[in-house]
Design an enzyme around this catalytic site. Structure first.
Site, PDB file in Angstrom:
ATOM      1  N   GLU A 164     -18.159   7.498  16.979  1.00  0.00           N
ATOM      2  CA  GLU A 164     -17.438   6.536  17.824  1.00  0.00           C
ATOM      3  C   GLU A 164     -16.999   7.193  19.120  1.00  0.00           C
ATOM      4  OE1 GLU A 164     -13.792   4.516  19.422  1.00  0.00           O
ATOM      5  OE2 GLU A 164     -14.074   6.567  18.725  1.00  0.00           O
ATOM      6  N   ILE A 178       0.857  -1.188   0.000  1.00  0.00           N
ATOM      7  CA  ILE A 178       0.000   0.000   0.000  1.00  0.00           C
ATOM      8  C   ILE A 178       0.892   1.236   0.000  1.00  0.00           C
ATOM      9  CG2 ILE A 178      -1.736   1.281   1.291  1.00  0.00           C
ATOM     10  CD1 ILE A 178      -2.769  -1.311   0.033  1.00  0.00           C
ATOM     11  N   ASP A 221      -8.150   1.434  14.561  1.00  0.00           N
ATOM     12  CA  ASP A 221      -8.347   2.675  15.293  1.00  0.00           C
ATOM     13  C   ASP A 221      -6.993   3.140  15.818  1.00  0.00           C
ATOM     14  OD1 ASP A 221      -9.187   4.791  16.802  1.00  0.00           O
ATOM     15  OD2 ASP A 221     -10.712   3.687  17.921  1.00  0.00           O
ATOM     16  N   ASP A 249       0.019  -1.720   5.186  1.00  0.00           N
ATOM     17  CA  ASP A 249       0.355  -2.951   4.462  1.00  0.00           C
ATOM     18  C   ASP A 249      -0.232  -4.177   5.161  1.00  0.00           C
ATOM     19  OD1 ASP A 249       1.748  -1.569   2.512  1.00  0.00           O
ATOM     20  OD2 ASP A 249       3.710  -1.892   3.436  1.00  0.00           O
ATOM     21  N   HIS A 294      -6.531  12.956  21.542  1.00  0.00           N
ATOM     22  CA  HIS A 294      -7.718  13.757  21.858  1.00  0.00           C
ATOM     23  C   HIS A 294      -7.378  15.224  22.109  1.00  0.00           C
ATOM     24  CE1 HIS A 294     -10.675  10.284  22.992  1.00  0.00           C
ATOM     25  NE2 HIS A 294     -10.298  10.269  21.731  1.00  0.00           N
TER      26      HIS A 294
END
Length: 442
Positions: free
Chosen positions: A175, A48, A204, A310, A291
């Site tokens: 989420e 990728i 995530d 990848d 955050h």
């Protein structure tokens, strides 16, 4: 990743479960794919391009900058992120659906993208939450996971992949408010459709600036897939614990869908041992901008983002194009059966029908027993005629937990059809467990 840290169980029911049509769940848009040229099978996972993943992150950053500095639920930056992602997928030939829900008085959106083809009864999902907190643009949390699966989906299109499983990708809303979008999606699915999903992969935070390499340990097959990839890089991994129950995989796990995924760390502190094996700075958080307003496009470790992107592609190609067991050759029971502590044996039954002759000389028995001290556990396979085949003895030296293994039994003297039983007994005190699932493959 959401802020709160609920104490959720780390065990997982490995019931085959799944996801389906969204017709009853508030759909507001759908795009059919353009006619596709006849594809050729591509089984080797592609590399990728890091530059492509970072280009998506740059777009998410620009969107946040133009919309009050964030991409949070109910804010214009989130909807613009959905629109950007959807446009890329539509152009690549995916069937996209935007699912609408309401939370905290604001409209939220999930984006679902299906790649044409594959077995509709075996769905492999990959997902990431697309929203940020209101404090910042959320480029690592979770532009990174969103960009990683987006570029993997686009790689599927470039390869014109013909998977054996049906591939579905998802970007979740709200989420950060408690996995609201993914819960809405799962809760609005018929049980029959849930049963079609072979696994859900969650991503995530995969580009943390002081990264670790953490793999979810919820499902053995998915976990092994990721660990195999990193073993090929000679890169050690650890079991993911910081985010357990804090991201969208929990919505799937809680209804019995097998889950797995990757994580590069949030506000926990990197230890000296972790810094020694992974590099980075001991005594600092994996992501000091977690955050916060500084979670910008500068808050990314390119090496971690590249490796994890990848790894996503490797898992999608490996799990999505692997050879499947022919229908009728595999029989499974996924119902939980509690094993009494130092008590009587319990059984779980698999009924085999429609076969001719005897069982094979190499009958495969896949066992998933969750137990706090496996040395207490004795496991037998009982043939329909009552013959017992010992799979595992108890041992005071067997100090690990769980029994997740594949055994081979010469059952050629047994009739194939009938009620096969897995018998499990805990023969010593102070530890507990249950039969999670087991399967016979002829």
């Amino acid at each position: 990743m959401r802020i709160s840290r609920p104490a959720l169980p780390r065990t997982l029911r490995r019931a085959t479960a799944g996801v389906a049509a969204l017709a009853a769940a508030g759909l507001i848009a759908a795009t059919a794919p353009a006619a596709l040229a006849a594809p050729s099978p591509t089984l080797a996972a592609p590399d990728i391009p890091l530059a492509n993943v970072k280009a998506h992150l740059s777009q998410f950053q620009s969107i946040a900058t133009a919309n009050g500095g964030n991409r949070a639920h109910g804010r214009a930056g989130y909807k613009a992120s959905i629109d950007y992602t959807k446009a890329k997928l539509d152009a690549a030939g995916f069937t996209t659906t935007v699912q609408q829900f309401t939370s905290s008085g604001a409209t939220g959106y999930n984006l679902i993208a299906d790649w044409p083809g594959g077995d509709p009864n075996k769905v492999l999902m990959s997902g990431a939450h697309l929203d940020s907190v209101t404090a910042g643009p959320g480029i690592n949390d979770n532009g990174s996971g969103s960009a990683g699966i987006l570029e993997t989906a686009l790689a599927v299109s470039r390869a014109q992949l013909q998977p054996t499983k049906h591939l579905r990708f998802a970007w979740w809303g709200a989420e950060e408010l408690g996995m609201i979008g993914s819960k809405y999606y799962v809760n609005n699915l018929p049980a029959a459709e849930r049963s079609k999903v072979s696994g859900y992969l969650n991503f995530d935070m995969i580009g943390s600036p002081n990264p670790g390499y953490f793999v979810y340990d919820d499902d053995p097959t998915i976990e092994k897939t990721f660990k195999d990839y990193y073993a090929g890089l000679n890169l050690p991994t650890e079991i993911e614990t910081e985010g357990d129950g804090r991201s969208d995989h929990a919505s799937f796990k809680n209804v019995g869908i097998p889950v797995g995924g990757l994580f590069s760390g949030a506000d926990y502190t990197k230890t000296s041992a972790q810094a020694q094996k992974w590099g980075g700075t001991a005594g600092q958080a994996f992501d000091r901008c977690y955050h916060s307003s500084c979670d910008t496009s500068a808050n990314i470790n390119d090496t971690a983002l590249d490796r994890n992107s990848d790894a996503i592609a490797y898992a999608v190609w490996t799990l999505g194009t692997g050879t499947t067991v022919p229908p009728g050759d595999s029989y499974e029971n996924t119902a939980d059966v509690t094993i009494p502590d130092n008590g009587a044996a319990v059984t779980s039954t698999v009924n085999v029908t429609g076969r001719t002759g005897n069982a094979p000389a190499a009958l495969k028995v896949d066992v998933d027993i969750r137990h706090t001290w496996r040395g207490d556990v004795v496991v037998d396979l009982l043939a329909p005629g009552g013959t017992a085949y010992r799979l595992k003895n108890s041992s005071s030296n067997d100090s690990a937990d769980n029994v997740i293994a594949t055994y081979t039994v010469n059952a050629s003297s047994e009739a194939a059809n009938g009620a096969w039983k897995l018998r499990v007994q805990d023969v010593a005190a102070q530890d507990t467990g249950y039969i999670n699932s087991w399967k016979l493959t002829f």
